[in-house]
Design an enzyme around this catalytic site. Structure first.
Site, mmCIF file in Angstrom:
data_model
loop_
_atom_site.group_PDB
_atom_site.id
_atom_site.type_symbol
_atom_site.label_atom_id
_atom_site.label_comp_id
_atom_site.label_asym_id
_atom_site.label_seq_id
_atom_site.Cartn_x
_atom_site.Cartn_y
_atom_site.Cartn_z
ATOM 1 N N LYS A 1 0.882 -1.180 0.000
ATOM 2 C CA LYS A 1 0.000 0.000 0.000
ATOM 3 C C LYS A 1 0.915 1.224 0.000
ATOM 4 O O LYS A 1 1.717 1.400 0.923
ATOM 5 C CB LYS A 1 -0.877 -0.007 1.242
ATOM 6 N N THR A 40 0.671 11.704 -1.696
ATOM 7 C CA THR A 40 -0.395 12.440 -2.356
ATOM 8 C C THR A 40 -0.734 13.698 -1.566
ATOM 9 O O THR A 40 -0.991 14.754 -2.146
ATOM 10 C CB THR A 40 -1.644 11.558 -2.483
ATOM 11 N N ALA A 41 -0.732 13.578 -0.239
ATOM 12 C CA ALA A 41 -1.030 14.752 0.592
ATOM 13 C C ALA A 41 -0.089 15.900 0.259
ATOM 14 O O ALA A 41 -0.512 17.056 0.137
ATOM 15 C CB ALA A 41 -0.917 14.374 2.072
ATOM 16 N N HIS A 96 -5.781 11.240 7.293
ATOM 17 C CA HIS A 96 -6.504 10.176 7.979
ATOM 18 C C HIS A 96 -7.369 10.701 9.123
ATOM 19 O O HIS A 96 -8.068 11.687 8.997
ATOM 20 C CB HIS A 96 -5.537 9.091 8.447
ATOM 21 N N SER A 127 1.521 5.562 -1.505
ATOM 22 C CA SER A 127 0.886 6.785 -1.969
ATOM 23 C C SER A 127 0.864 6.807 -3.498
ATOM 24 O O SER A 127 1.820 6.370 -4.154
ATOM 25 C CB SER A 127 1.660 7.996 -1.460
#
Length: 293
Positions: free
Chosen positions: A68, A120-121, A164, A70
């Site tokens: 998992k 991505t943030a 989150h 980004s």
């Protein structure tokens, strides 16, 4: 209950596949059935928990079989890894936030804490700042995401980019929301927000990659069919998170795009990475790079 769709073209695997995902509720919820052998014919998994900044580095080093990561790391790794069309996190109304101690702070020249520069943030933040902070932000400080809100509260940094469950808890630190990166993204593109991707080694071969995608999709559907089955796994790894916050987290980040990226999901990913490349934040992505075998 909806019957699980059994994976097809099963491939003989002699050892469990090594997978790393976060301990966050959306990942443990989505992968619970698969990790615990409740998805018919799915390969066994050897699970490691790691935050996304760690798994991004693992992808760049070629470690493990499934990760998992980004979406922001994809331009650096898609020669070796394939993007699975399910299992990840996209959505609406679920973007990262910029938090400050005082409302309405001008970020020009300010120090901002971020969880990773390969996230991505971070890309969403830089795209937002390019549109709204003409003077440019100041120093970027990378720190683990659970340390960011205390650092802003204690004056160690001027602002923090959070992800989150911090969406639901930042008021507990006496902080203010300066801006919602996802809101800015959705207003300017009309697309969902691409956050976390599931990738697998291309060297596993096309039949196995298809099997992995079908296994991930079946695991998500199993969690939706009977959410209570996954609760012990979710709460065991939720880092002392309140159960109601965990439920909010799952409701926000496990959605239609987790089961299938679909046209809007792929458009969001291409849109993010194309815009980021135009700003010089990531390498340009080849047109076929996101295609699934």
């Amino acid at each position: 209950m909806t019957a699980l769709t059994e994976p097809t073209e099963a491939t003989e695997l002699t050892e469990p596949l090594k997978i790393a995902y976060s301990p966050c509720p959306n990942d443990t919820f989505a992968f619970d059935a698969w990790a615990h052998g409740r998805v018919p014919r799915a390969p066994a998994l050897d699970v490691t928990f790691a935050d996304i900044d760690i798994t991004n580095g693992m992808a760049e080093r070629g470690e493990f079989d499934i990760l998992k990561v980004s979406y922001a790391v994809l331009p650096y790794v898609l020669d070796e890894w394939a993007l699975l069309p399910c299992g990840g996190a996209l959505g609406r109304g679920c973007g990262p936030l910029v938090l400050t101690r005082e409302p309405g702070m001008d970020l020009t020249g300010r120090t901002v804490a971020v969880p990773s520069e390969r996230s991505t943030a971070y890309l969403l933040f830089r795209l937002w700042a390019a549109d709204t902070v003409p003077g440019g932000v100041g120093e970027i400080v990378v720190m683990p995401f659970h340390e960011i809100m205390p650092a802003v509260r204690d004056g160690k940094v001027d602002a923090g980019l959070v992800i989150h469950e911090a969406r639901f808890t930042y008021q507990n630190y006496g902080l203010h929301k300066l801006a919602d990166m996802g809101e800015h993204w959705e207003l300017t593109t009309g697309l969902p927000i691409p956050l976390g991707a599931i990738i697998a080694k291309r060297s596993l071969g096309e039949p196995t990659l298809r099997l992995l995608a079908e296994s991930a999709r079946a695991s998500v559907r199993a969690a939706w069919d009977d959410p209570e089955v996954s609760r012990p796994y979710v709460m065991a790894h939720a880092q002392e998170m309140d159960a109601s916050v965990a439920d909010q987290h799952i409701g926000l980040y496990v959605n239609e795009f987790t089961a299938d990226l679909g046209e809007d999901g792929y458009a969001a990913i291409r849109g993010l990475l194309t815009r980021a490349a135009a700003e010089g934040l990531v390498p340009a992505l080849a047109p076929e790079a996101l295609a699934f075998p």
